[in-house]
Scaffold this motif. Structure first.
Motif, PDB file in Angstrom:
ATOM      1  N   CYS A  67      -5.824 -11.256  -3.121  1.00  0.00           N
ATOM      2  CA  CYS A  67      -7.211 -11.734  -3.260  1.00  0.00           C
ATOM      3  C   CYS A  67      -7.811 -12.201  -1.938  1.00  0.00           C
ATOM      4  CB  CYS A  67      -7.261 -12.875  -4.277  1.00  0.00           C
ATOM      5  SG  CYS A  67      -6.776 -12.376  -5.939  1.00  0.00           S
ATOM      6  N   GLU A 122     -11.892 -18.031  -3.886  1.00  0.00           N
ATOM      7  CA  GLU A 122     -12.905 -17.713  -4.889  1.00  0.00           C
ATOM      8  C   GLU A 122     -12.526 -16.471  -5.682  1.00  0.00           C
ATOM      9  OE1 GLU A 122     -15.232 -19.460  -1.323  1.00  0.00           O
ATOM     10  OE2 GLU A 122     -13.395 -18.325  -1.689  1.00  0.00           O
ATOM     11  N   CYS A 123     -12.043 -15.460  -4.987  1.00  0.00           N
ATOM     12  CA  CYS A 123     -11.636 -14.217  -5.634  1.00  0.00           C
ATOM     13  C   CYS A 123     -10.447 -14.467  -6.565  1.00  0.00           C
ATOM     14  CB  CYS A 123     -11.276 -13.172  -4.578  1.00  0.00           C
ATOM     15  SG  CYS A 123     -10.574 -11.654  -5.248  1.00  0.00           S
ATOM     16  N   GLN A 179     -11.560 -16.196  -9.774  1.00  0.00           N
ATOM     17  CA  GLN A 179     -12.292 -15.241 -10.620  1.00  0.00           C
ATOM     18  C   GLN A 179     -11.340 -14.281 -11.328  1.00  0.00           C
ATOM     19  OE1 GLN A 179     -14.959 -13.531  -7.776  1.00  0.00           O
ATOM     20  NE2 GLN A 179     -16.488 -15.161  -7.975  1.00  0.00           N
ATOM     21  N   GLU A 180     -10.373 -13.765 -10.596  1.00  0.00           N
ATOM     22  CA  GLU A 180      -9.416 -12.827 -11.182  1.00  0.00           C
ATOM     23  C   GLU A 180      -8.564 -13.509 -12.261  1.00  0.00           C
ATOM     24  OE1 GLU A 180      -8.882  -9.505 -10.723  1.00  0.00           O
ATOM     25  OE2 GLU A 180     -10.757  -9.534  -9.611  1.00  0.00           O
ATOM     26  N   SER A 238      -9.450 -16.113 -14.054  1.00  0.00           N
ATOM     27  CA  SER A 238     -10.295 -16.455 -15.197  1.00  0.00           C
ATOM     28  C   SER A 238     -10.432 -15.296 -16.173  1.00  0.00           C
ATOM     29  CB  SER A 238     -11.677 -16.903 -14.710  1.00  0.00           C
ATOM     30  OG  SER A 238     -12.450 -17.410 -15.782  1.00  0.00           O
ATOM     31  N   MET A 271     -14.810 -24.200  -8.998  1.00  0.00           N
ATOM     32  CA  MET A 271     -14.927 -22.821  -9.464  1.00  0.00           C
ATOM     33  C   MET A 271     -14.360 -22.650 -10.863  1.00  0.00           C
ATOM     34  SD  MET A 271     -14.491 -20.110  -6.478  1.00  0.00           S
ATOM     35  CE  MET A 271     -15.012 -18.971  -7.734  1.00  0.00           C
ATOM     36  N   LEU A 290     -16.615 -21.230 -13.972  1.00  0.00           N
ATOM     37  CA  LEU A 290     -16.229 -20.046 -14.733  1.00  0.00           C
ATOM     38  C   LEU A 290     -15.932 -20.394 -16.177  1.00  0.00           C
ATOM     39  CD1 LEU A 290     -13.991 -18.348 -12.028  1.00  0.00           C
ATOM     40  CD2 LEU A 290     -16.192 -17.528 -12.856  1.00  0.00           C
TER      41      LEU A 290
END
Length: 409
Positions: free
Chosen positions: A356, A360-361, A364-365, A367, A401, A405
């Motif tokens: 990643c 942040e990435c 997100q992944e 989540s 984050m 999310l």
């Protein structure tokens, strides 16, 4: 003239103290681009100009490695500990993991006895001088220990020592040697609590201090007469608590375990929280080495774990972590400067890996996969400074984050 090598938080506080004492200094730092002079008469120079000065004393910021040209050129080097500490009642806390928690616990239980903490966390040593505490409670890094050669504590608490800061010290053996170095200077009136694995090391055999060794929290409880049932903490924090209580008992002669009843573990240390969808996230951004991450993992052995790893691993051997990871249902989400290293190890150990690069990435992944039955764990086994200003900033971004999310569920 005194030269301050490096101008981080430690030497900024020291410069202020010296100026209050009417002492002018020369400050050298990599971030200084040209010579300048301030209103107090202090001279600021680029670090490359170290060879042009001949100070009577040179005090390095603890984080400046011994391989830095400023250090290699130095002739009269002393640590801030050697410079500032004298006959104060002192307790030093060192080791790889748990230093900060143990130090905070000690300040908490010794506050009624005039205890105040500083050193590697919170208040710089030079700023602590003005407080004149009755008991100096100092979180002491291997960096400070490397540069300290004369002073020593009344009580030394050494937590377990695992691989860390290898790139700074040059080897694990040098890191261990720094951690054990106060023992050689300590007198027969001093006490040291150290892991039993070190009992045959030269520094221990040469020490005049009263040395008590341990392998576990139970060892400490038995040695000092504490009842584990009265301490409402689990590992790894239980060991931190026992060391703090033992150190306090040596200093004040009393069992102060009741004072821990209202103590709370600080932020970013296996800190659990839930998003609006009820999913469990764990912020262990303070887990900056292999041993810390292994401890965090063990708390969630029965769950599917989405683990964020990566950053500046400081040259540590990550194989022990991956040898632990094969015992878990885990997927790794790699961030920071050592992603390629993590990816190779993941392939070797056949562990699912997602490169990643950015936190942040990774969040997100995770989540997209996370459920009520799993846990999302940030325990990077690496320092944060390759991408963040501190582990605190990294942890705060992770929590923010995760909550954002979670609202979208």
């Amino acid at each position: 003239m005194i030269a301050l090598l490096g101008y981080g938080k430690t030497n900024q506080a020291l410069l202020k103290l010296l100026n209050e004492q009417k002492t002018q200094c020369i400050v050298l730092d990599d971030c200084i681009v040209e010579e300048k002079k301030d209103e107090r008469g202090n001279v600021f120079l680029p670090s490359v100009q170290r060879s042009k000065i001949s100070p009577s004393l040179e005090i390095p910021s603890p984080g400046i490695p011994p391989s830095h040209p400023m250090i290699l050129d130095s002739q009269n080097l002393v640590s801030e500990y050697d410079f500032l500490l004298k006959d104060q009642k002192q307790i030093w806390i060192s080791g790889t993991n748990g230093k900060t928690t143990t130090t905070e616990m000690l300040e908490w239980i010794l506050r009624d006895f005039g205890g105040a903490s500083g050193g590697n966390i919170g208040t710089p040593l030079a700023s602590l001088v003005a407080q004149e505490p009755k008991i100096w409670i100092l979180e002491t890094s291997s960096f400070s220990l490397h540069y300290t050669h004369s002073v020593f504590p009344n009580v030394y608490l050494l937590l377990p020592v695992r691989e860390d800061h290898i790139s700074w010290h040059g080897s694990f053996e040098a890191y261990q040697k720094a951690k054990l170095s106060p023992l050689v200077r300590m007198s027969s009136a001093c006490t040291a609590l150290i892991p039993r694995e070190f009992e045959t090391y030269d520094e221990v055999l040469q020490s005049q201090a009263k040395i008590i060794t341990y392998e576990s929290s139970l060892d400490l409880a038995r040695a000092f007469g504490f009842e584990l049932s009265k301490i409402s903490l689990s590992e790894p924090f239980l060991l931190d608590a026992l060391l703090a209580l033992c150190g306090a008992k040596v200093l004040v002669g009393r069992d102060l375990s009741e004072k821990l009843a209202d103590y709370r573990i600080g932020a970013h240390k296996i800190e659990e929280f839930y998003d609006q969808g009820g999913r469990l996230w764990v912020d262990d951004s303070k887990g900056t080495n292999v041993d810390a991450t292994i401890w965090a993992l063990r708390a969630y052995r029965e769950k599917k774990i989405y683990l964020i790893l990566g950053g500046d691993d400081k040259g540590a051997d990550l194989h022990p972590l991956f040898e632990e990871l094969i015992n878990y249902d885990v997927e790794i989400f790699g961030i920071g400067s050592n992603v390629s290293k993590l990816q190779k190890l993941s392939v070797d150990f056949e562990i699912p890996f997602h490169p990643c690069f950015q936190l942040e990435c990774a969040v997100q992944e995770i989540s997209l996969r996370h459920s009520l039955e799993s846990v999302a764990l940030l325990s990077p086994a690496a320092a944060s400074l390759d991408q963040f200003s501190s582990y605190k900033e990294r942890g705060e971004l992770f929590q923010k984050m995760a909550q954002v999310l979670g609202k979208s569920l």
